[in-house]
Design a protein around this motif. Sequence first.
Motif, PDB file in Angstrom:
ATOM      1  N   MET A 188       0.843  -1.192   0.000  1.00 58.94           N
ATOM      2  CA  MET A 188       0.000   0.000   0.000  1.00 58.94           C
ATOM      3  C   MET A 188       0.882   1.247   0.000  1.00 58.94           C
ATOM      4  SD  MET A 188      -3.074   0.869   2.719  1.00 58.94           S
ATOM      5  CE  MET A 188      -3.979  -0.639   2.385  1.00 58.94           C
ATOM      6  N   SER A 189       0.580   2.185  -0.867  1.00 57.78           N
ATOM      7  CA  SER A 189       1.352   3.427  -0.885  1.00 57.78           C
ATOM      8  C   SER A 189       1.025   4.251   0.352  1.00 57.78           C
ATOM      9  CB  SER A 189       1.030   4.240  -2.136  1.00 57.78           C
ATOM     10  OG  SER A 189      -0.300   4.762  -2.060  1.00 57.78           O
ATOM     11  N   SER A 190       1.892   5.199   0.671  1.00 55.18           N
ATOM     12  CA  SER A 190       1.641   6.077   1.817  1.00 55.18           C
ATOM     13  C   SER A 190       0.334   6.848   1.632  1.00 55.18           C
ATOM     14  CB  SER A 190       2.798   7.059   2.001  1.00 55.18           C
ATOM     15  OG  SER A 190       3.985   6.378   2.322  1.00 55.18           O
ATOM     16  N   THR A 191       0.061   7.262   0.404  1.00 56.80           N
ATOM     17  CA  THR A 191      -1.166   7.999   0.116  1.00 56.80           C
ATOM     18  C   THR A 191      -2.400   7.129   0.382  1.00 56.80           C
ATOM     19  OG1 THR A 191      -0.047   9.370  -1.528  1.00 56.80           O
ATOM     20  CG2 THR A 191      -2.451   9.228  -1.687  1.00 56.80           C
ATOM     21  N   GLU A 192      -2.350   5.866  -0.019  1.00 53.81           N
ATOM     22  CA  GLU A 192      -3.467   4.940   0.238  1.00 53.81           C
ATOM     23  C   GLU A 192      -3.631   4.693   1.738  1.00 53.81           C
ATOM     24  OE1 GLU A 192      -3.431   2.160  -3.781  1.00 53.81           O
ATOM     25  OE2 GLU A 192      -1.920   1.812  -2.226  1.00 53.81           O
ATOM     26  N   LEU A 193      -2.514   4.582   2.449  1.00 50.20           N
ATOM     27  CA  LEU A 193      -2.565   4.353   3.889  1.00 50.20           C
ATOM     28  C   LEU A 193      -3.161   5.570   4.602  1.00 50.20           C
ATOM     29  CD1 LEU A 193      -1.956   2.539   6.264  1.00 50.20           C
ATOM     30  CD2 LEU A 193       0.418   3.337   6.227  1.00 50.20           C
ATOM     31  N   ILE A 194      -2.786   6.759   4.148  1.00 47.96           N
ATOM     32  CA  ILE A 194      -3.357   7.987   4.718  1.00 47.96           C
ATOM     33  C   ILE A 194      -4.870   8.008   4.523  1.00 47.96           C
ATOM     34  CG2 ILE A 194      -3.546  10.485   4.336  1.00 47.96           C
ATOM     35  CD1 ILE A 194      -0.474  10.473   3.903  1.00 47.96           C
ATOM     36  N   MET A 235      -4.941  15.693  15.001  1.00 48.52           N
ATOM     37  CA  MET A 235      -5.507  15.373  13.688  1.00 48.52           C
ATOM     38  C   MET A 235      -5.434  16.568  12.739  1.00 48.52           C
ATOM     39  SD  MET A 235      -8.825  12.934  14.361  1.00 48.52           S
ATOM     40  CE  MET A 235      -9.667  14.087  15.459  1.00 48.52           C
ATOM     41  N   GLN A 236      -5.671  17.756  13.286  1.00 45.21           N
ATOM     42  CA  GLN A 236      -5.608  18.952  12.454  1.00 45.21           C
ATOM     43  C   GLN A 236      -4.199  19.158  11.900  1.00 45.21           C
ATOM     44  OE1 GLN A 236      -6.761  22.581  14.431  1.00 45.21           O
ATOM     45  NE2 GLN A 236      -7.072  23.669  12.515  1.00 45.21           N
ATOM     46  N   GLU A 237      -3.194  18.944  12.738  1.00 45.04           N
ATOM     47  CA  GLU A 237      -1.808  19.118  12.282  1.00 45.04           C
ATOM     48  C   GLU A 237      -1.439  18.049  11.253  1.00 45.04           C
ATOM     49  OE1 GLU A 237       2.616  20.133  14.086  1.00 45.04           O
ATOM     50  OE2 GLU A 237       1.025  19.447  15.448  1.00 45.04           O
ATOM     51  N   HIS A 295      -6.861   5.500   4.256  1.00 43.49           N
ATOM     52  CA  HIS A 295      -7.421   4.513   5.183  1.00 43.49           C
ATOM     53  C   HIS A 295      -7.489   5.089   6.596  1.00 43.49           C
ATOM     54  CE1 HIS A 295      -8.102   0.484   6.951  1.00 43.49           C
ATOM     55  NE2 HIS A 295      -7.290   0.914   7.906  1.00 43.49           N
ATOM     56  N   ILE A 296      -6.425   5.728   7.043  1.00 42.16           N
ATOM     57  CA  ILE A 296      -6.370   6.295   8.398  1.00 42.16           C
ATOM     58  C   ILE A 296      -7.420   7.390   8.568  1.00 42.16           C
ATOM     59  CG2 ILE A 296      -4.956   7.725   9.948  1.00 42.16           C
ATOM     60  CD1 ILE A 296      -2.500   6.101   8.845  1.00 42.16           C
ATOM     61  N   VAL A 297      -7.540   8.261   7.578  1.00 43.74           N
ATOM     62  CA  VAL A 297      -8.507   9.359   7.667  1.00 43.74           C
ATOM     63  C   VAL A 297      -9.934   8.820   7.690  1.00 43.74           C
ATOM     64  CG1 VAL A 297      -9.476  11.357   6.449  1.00 43.74           C
ATOM     65  CG2 VAL A 297      -6.992  11.106   6.655  1.00 43.74           C
ATOM     66  N   GLU A 298     -10.221   7.859   6.816  1.00 45.45           N
ATOM     67  CA  GLU A 298     -11.584   7.322   6.716  1.00 45.45           C
ATOM     68  C   GLU A 298     -11.962   6.453   7.918  1.00 45.45           C
ATOM     69  OE1 GLU A 298     -11.774   5.306   2.977  1.00 45.45           O
ATOM     70  OE2 GLU A 298     -11.266   7.116   1.849  1.00 45.45           O
ATOM     71  N   HIS A 328      -5.249   3.043  15.379  1.00 45.66           N
ATOM     72  CA  HIS A 328      -4.912   4.275  14.657  1.00 45.66           C
ATOM     73  C   HIS A 328      -3.426   4.611  14.857  1.00 45.66           C
ATOM     74  CE1 HIS A 328      -5.834   8.958  14.656  1.00 45.66           C
ATOM     75  NE2 HIS A 328      -4.872   8.633  13.815  1.00 45.66           N
ATOM     76  N   VAL A 329      -3.002   4.638  16.115  1.00 40.78           N
ATOM     77  CA  VAL A 329      -1.611   4.973  16.441  1.00 40.78           C
ATOM     78  C   VAL A 329      -0.653   3.912  15.897  1.00 40.78           C
ATOM     79  CG1 VAL A 329       0.025   5.292  18.340  1.00 40.78           C
ATOM     80  CG2 VAL A 329      -2.240   6.360  18.452  1.00 40.78           C
ATOM     81  N   HIS A 330      -1.064   2.662  15.979  1.00 38.90           N
ATOM     82  CA  HIS A 330      -0.241   1.568  15.430  1.00 38.90           C
ATOM     83  C   HIS A 330       0.016   1.774  13.937  1.00 38.90           C
ATOM     84  CE1 HIS A 330       0.938  -2.383  13.977  1.00 38.90           C
ATOM     85  NE2 HIS A 330      -0.193  -2.471  13.292  1.00 38.90           N
ATOM     86  N   LEU A 331      -1.019   2.085  13.179  1.00 38.60           N
ATOM     87  CA  LEU A 331      -0.865   2.266  11.733  1.00 38.60           C
ATOM     88  C   LEU A 331       0.080   3.431  11.406  1.00 38.60           C
ATOM     89  CD1 LEU A 331      -4.516   1.715  10.424  1.00 38.60           C
ATOM     90  CD2 LEU A 331      -2.568   0.163  10.195  1.00 38.60           C
ATOM     91  N   GLU A 332      -0.004   4.481  12.196  1.00 40.72           N
ATOM     92  CA  GLU A 332       0.859   5.635  11.930  1.00 40.72           C
ATOM     93  C   GLU A 332       2.293   5.375  12.371  1.00 40.72           C
ATOM     94  OE1 GLU A 332      -2.527   9.139  11.946  1.00 40.72           O
ATOM     95  OE2 GLU A 332      -0.947   9.192  13.461  1.00 40.72           O
ATOM     96  N   ASN A 333       2.474   4.967  13.617  1.00 45.18           N
ATOM     97  CA  ASN A 333       3.835   4.764  14.140  1.00 45.18           C
ATOM     98  C   ASN A 333       4.586   3.661  13.415  1.00 45.18           C
ATOM     99  OD1 ASN A 333       3.451   6.720  16.055  1.00 45.18           O
ATOM    100  ND2 ASN A 333       3.800   5.412  17.820  1.00 45.18           N
ATOM    101  N   ASN A 334       3.913   2.534  13.205  1.00 46.45           N
ATOM    102  CA  ASN A 334       4.606   1.329  12.741  1.00 46.45           C
ATOM    103  C   ASN A 334       4.516   1.081  11.239  1.00 46.45           C
ATOM    104  OD1 ASN A 334       5.330   0.687  15.446  1.00 46.45           O
ATOM    105  ND2 ASN A 334       3.260  -0.089  15.777  1.00 46.45           N
TER     106      ASN A 334
END
Length: 234
Positions: A79-85, A139-141, A87-90, A220-226
């Motif tokens: 998954m590209s970073s853009t696709e992962l983002i 989230m805003q940042e 997923h995280i946002v949605e 959520h934090v797992h997907l971002e950090n790891n």
Amino acid sequence: MKLFQMEDTPADIVKVYPKASDIFKQTNINFCCKGNIPLSEAIEKKKEAIDGDAFLKDLNSAYQTWHEEGNVEINWDEMSSTELISHIVERHHHYLKEELEPIGFFVTKIFKVHGDKHPFLKDLYKYYHMFKVDMEAHMQEEENDLFPLIEAYDQEKDDKLFQEIKELNTVMEQDHELAEEFLTAMHNITDGFTPPVDACGSFRTTYARLAELEKNTIQHVHLENNLLFKPFMH
């Protein structure tokens, strides 16, 4: 299907087998902010003794059952970073934007109504609202600053962008650690979001929604950090 070993990290295990997050949560093994150490080391760090061999056997047995039921791992590495983002946002940012305000209302309500009989609700109220303010700003940042930089880097591998992302990631990881501290405090105050025997409907609803909030935020934090931040750690 490759079974897990003691050398695998909790973060990588959850990446392959998402339901392992429930197993780690039950045993207080961190797969989120501090999940990048071998499972053997994570077990050794625990205050409560765990039979590592038995734990690994049960983990692999649950994983095999999950696999045999037809569940398929998401290949996050493809998954590209853009696709992962996206997923995280949605899946996670949208959830928080929908839930933070209503849960805050319930936390405030039970504190005002039941605070005299259950004094710990004052601390629950305090920690929840600190968590809420922290996550809203976080989230805003991410959406205004960090995510656009990562999406731009996905298109053009620029060294300057890389450095900017790396510096912002450090701040975001600190936010994650603070959020995890607030969640842990709320979890402990409420005995794992277990309602008192005399709890009314509002009390039980509040705890159920807080439990779901904890589960969603940890993932959520797992997907971002790891996953999302990992390419920018070197």
